[in-house]
Design a protein around this motif. Structure first.
Motif, PDB file in Angstrom:
ATOM      1  N   GLU A   1      -6.571   4.541   6.418  1.00 36.95           N
ATOM      2  CA  GLU A   1      -7.148   5.856   6.661  1.00 36.95           C
ATOM      3  C   GLU A   1      -7.422   6.029   8.154  1.00 36.95           C
ATOM      4  OE1 GLU A   1     -10.551   6.600   4.205  1.00 36.95           O
ATOM      5  OE2 GLU A   1      -9.511   6.084   2.333  1.00 36.95           O
TER       6      GLU A   1
ATOM      7  N   THR B   1      -1.141  11.626   9.159  1.00 35.09           N
ATOM      8  CA  THR B   1      -1.943  11.566   7.935  1.00 35.09           C
ATOM      9  C   THR B   1      -1.253  12.353   6.827  1.00 35.09           C
ATOM     10  OG1 THR B   1      -3.294  13.517   8.460  1.00 35.09           O
ATOM     11  CG2 THR B   1      -4.037  11.389   9.319  1.00 35.09           C
TER      12      THR B   1
ATOM     13  N   SER C   1     -11.233  10.706   1.807  1.00 35.47           N
ATOM     14  CA  SER C   1     -11.132   9.250   1.714  1.00 35.47           C
ATOM     15  C   SER C   1     -10.882   8.823   0.279  1.00 35.47           C
ATOM     16  CB  SER C   1     -12.424   8.597   2.227  1.00 35.47           C
ATOM     17  OG  SER C   1     -12.400   7.197   2.045  1.00 35.47           O
TER      18      SER C   1
ATOM     19  N   VAL D   1      -6.285  10.213   4.800  1.00 35.47           N
ATOM     20  CA  VAL D   1      -5.473   9.096   4.311  1.00 35.47           C
ATOM     21  C   VAL D   1      -4.193   9.028   5.131  1.00 35.47           C
ATOM     22  CG1 VAL D   1      -4.264   8.116   2.329  1.00 35.47           C
ATOM     23  CG2 VAL D   1      -6.435   9.326   1.997  1.00 35.47           C
TER      24      VAL D   1
END
Length: 275
Positions: A245, A192, A197, A230
């Motif tokens: 995501e 990530t 979000s 993300v």
């Protein structure tokens, strides 16, 4: 400025102070403001050339428990209600509508009376890096009968304050501490790139149906909490962008990763797919 506390009374979290950091500066409406005080999640900036007590204060509140647009809007609404209860005069409220990638932002401007002064307060609520941020500008006029003076000041400055506050980059006000500079790279889950979000509240609510369904197949009967991250930022032309995501959902003390692909379908809409 005791009435300033009305704006911060509903702040939901705190961060550590930065007493050992060099005082950063930020430019607002052509004036240089310097970090003058920190307290937990509160960072106060005052004009570099202005001697105390300062008539103008620019404040940043980092609200680390606010993770999405829905919670941000709720905080703004509760703060506005609290201000109305204190008989503050509501000068203006405004919200910037959410897009497929960005939650809504909220603005309010009020005049707060006190026995020996009038305070104008403008506040902007926005998400920065997946966390809620409140930026507050306060202008104080001291005296017992300064209503006309405040009205003239508002006529001259009110619109410009709103425009400049909505354009202000909150990240420019965040002091850099040695601890922050040395934060471990593994603070984010593997694969990530950003906490939070990019979806707006409606899209998050829609996607939760699929997340709950996927979690159920993994043995999760009831989701206790969720934390989105993300994986890949939006790519493609405007109106047809795609991003991914990873949502970590917690059930009965166990954490389950759920991968989601978002496909923008027009300027203000997007679809989701559980991968």
């Amino acid at each position: 400025m005791k009435n300033f506390a009305i704006f911060v009374a509903l702040a939901l979290a705190s961060t550590s102070a930065v007493a050992d950091s060099p005082a950063p500066t930020v430019t607002f409406r052509g004036t240089t403001y310097r970090l003058s005080r920190t307290s937990g999640n509160e960072y106060d900036f005052t004009p570099a050339e202005q001697t105390p007590p300062s008539a103008d204060v620019l404040t940043l509140l980092v609200l680390s428990r606010i993770k999405d647009g829905e919670a941000l809007a709720d905080l703004a609404n509760r703060t506005l209600s609290k201000l109305k209860d204190t008989k503050a005069t509501i000068v203006r409220t405004n919200s910037v509508p959410a897009s497929a990638q960005k939650p809504a932002e909220h603005f309010m401007a009020v005049v707060i009376p006190s026995p020996d002064a009038l305070q104008f307060g403008a506040s902007r609520y926005v998400l920065v890096g997946g966390e809620g941020v409140e930026m507050i500008y306060m202008h104080t006029i001291h005296g017992n009968a300064v209503g006309n003076e405040m009205s003239r000041w508002l006529d001259k400055n009110g619109a410009d304050v709103e425009q400049k506050l909505m354009q202000l980059d909150a990240s420019s006000m965040m002091p850099t501490t040695p601890a922050a500079a040395q934060a471990p790279a593994d603070a984010l889950p593997p694969g990530t790139i950003q906490k939070g979000s990019l979806a707006n509240p409606k899209l998050i609510s829609d996607a939760m149906q699929g997340v709950a369904g996927k979690a159920a197949t993994l043995g999760c009967e009831k989701i206790d909490s969720r934390q989105p991250y993300v994986v890949a930022k939006p790519q493609g032309p405007a109106g047809a962008q795609v991003w991914r995501e990873k949502w970590l959902v917690t059930c009965a003390g166990k954490t389950y990763p759920i991968d989601i692909r978002f496909n923008q379908s027009g300027a203000d809409a997007a679809d989701w797919t559980i991968e």
